[in-house]
Design a protein around this motif. Structure first.
Motif: not given
Length: 145
Positions: A99-125
């Motif tokens: 899905q398209p996403h905006s960071d609120g600072d005028g940057r837009y993208s439909t690309w999502w990257v897979l990573t791990d955060d401090s509490a979850n594995r295999d999450v998207f940013v």
């Protein structure tokens, strides 16, 4: 006498053919591509059919995020994890469109990257969090999921 001539000819033919015959299986085996370091990921044909197998990605690609970024269970903002990825250098496994996403600072993208955060594995940013990401384009050097 004729028998000896046939035997010599047969021996000569075998002497020439045998090394080639023995080398053929080795040549065929070496023609195969080397095994991959990562588990095979399903092809991405649309926003709804990516199935992430937890722990299935092992090769890490490091990129810097320029800001804190929320993490999501899917490639949209409908399923937040409640955790963030802080600004800084992090590893990512792969990328996929969603899905398209905006960071609120005028940057837009439909690309999502897979990573791990401090509490979850295999999450998207959203790729908008990556310092070198260009709007609406995949992240250079990061493989697809």
């Amino acid at each position: 006498m004729a028998h000896r001539g046939i035997l010599r000819t047969a021996t000569a033919v075998l002497a020439l053919a045998l090394p080639t015959a023995l080398a053929a299986p080795a040549a065929a085996a070496s023609a195969d591509p080397p095994p991959q370091e990562t588990a095979a990921a399903p092809a991405d044909h649309g926003a709804s059919d990516v199935h992430v197998v937890p722990g299935s990605y092992s090769v890490r690609h490091y990129y810097s995020t320029w800001r804190e970024a929320r993490t999501y269970r899917q490639r949209d903002t409908g399923h937040p994890t409640g955790t963030v990825l802080p600004a800084g250098r992090h590893y990512f496994f792969c990328q996929t469109e969603g899905q398209p996403h905006s960071d609120g600072d005028g940057r837009y993208s439909t690309w999502w990257v897979l990573t791990d955060d401090s509490a979850n594995r295999d999450v998207f940013v959203s790729a908008t969090a990556l310092r070198l990401a260009e709007p609406w384009k995949p992240v250079a050097g990061l493989p697809g999921c």
